[in-house]
Design a protein around this motif. Structure first.
Motif, short mmCIF file in Angstrom:
data_model
loop_
_atom_site.label_atom_id
_atom_site.label_comp_id
_atom_site.label_asym_id
_atom_site.label_seq_id
_atom_site.Cartn_x
_atom_site.Cartn_y
_atom_site.Cartn_z
N ASP A 45 0.83 -1.20 0.00
CA ASP A 45 0.00 0.00 0.00
C ASP A 45 0.86 1.25 0.00
O ASP A 45 0.64 2.17 -0.78
N SER A 48 2.86 1.81 -3.41
CA SER A 48 1.97 2.20 -4.52
C SER A 48 1.48 3.63 -4.32
O SER A 48 1.42 4.41 -5.27
N ASP A 68 -4.76 7.06 -11.52
CA ASP A 68 -5.56 6.24 -10.60
C ASP A 68 -4.59 5.52 -9.66
O ASP A 68 -3.72 4.78 -10.13
N HIS A 69 -4.74 5.75 -8.37
CA HIS A 69 -3.86 5.12 -7.39
C HIS A 69 -3.82 3.60 -7.58
O HIS A 69 -2.76 2.98 -7.46
N ASN A 70 -4.94 3.00 -7.89
CA ASN A 70 -4.99 1.54 -8.05
C ASN A 70 -4.07 1.03 -9.16
O ASN A 70 -3.58 -0.10 -9.08
N TYR A 73 -0.65 -0.21 -7.99
CA TYR A 73 -0.49 -1.58 -7.48
C TYR A 73 -0.03 -2.47 -8.63
O TYR A 73 0.84 -3.34 -8.45
#
Length: 115
Positions: A45, A48, A68-70, A73
């Motif tokens: 977490d 990323s 986008d933060h996702n 990952y």
């Protein structure tokens, strides 16, 4: 500010670390005092989020919706995981931006401040 390039979605993206990123991390619930613990407790977490904020910070607009933060990952996975060379370079760049000599400075006491 410190800069490092990563490969993100097949393109080179620059990450920039400095006070804006630190401010965003603190706003997001990461305390400065427990930064190392956060890195150790959940590196997936934290790393990323760090790369996401560094990419946003490199933009003149600093628009949090630009990425986008996702997706970061997925970047961790495509880079080879949290122990990969690319992720290690990002962490090194970030920690260098914190200033290595901060802890060596003596605090200013009230006697030293002239009124």
């Amino acid at each position: 500010m410190n800069r490092v390039d990563i490969t993100f979605k097949g393109q080179v993206v620059t990450l920039v670390f400095g006070s804006w990123v630190m401010g965003q991390l603190i706003k997001g619930g990461y305390s400065l005092a427990s930064l190392q613990e956060n890195m150790k407790d959940n590196p997936f977490d934290f790393f990323s989020k760090l790369a996401y904020l560094g990419a946003v910070n490199a933009l003149p607009s600093k628009d949090l919706n630009a990425y986008d933060h996702n997706d970061f990952y997925d970047w961790l996975d495509s880079a080879g995981g949290i122990a990969s060379d690319e992720v290690t370079r990002v962490i090194t760049c970030f920690t260098n931006s914190l200033g290595t000599d901060v802890s060596k400075k003596k605090p200013v006491t009230s006697k030293q401040i002239k009124k």
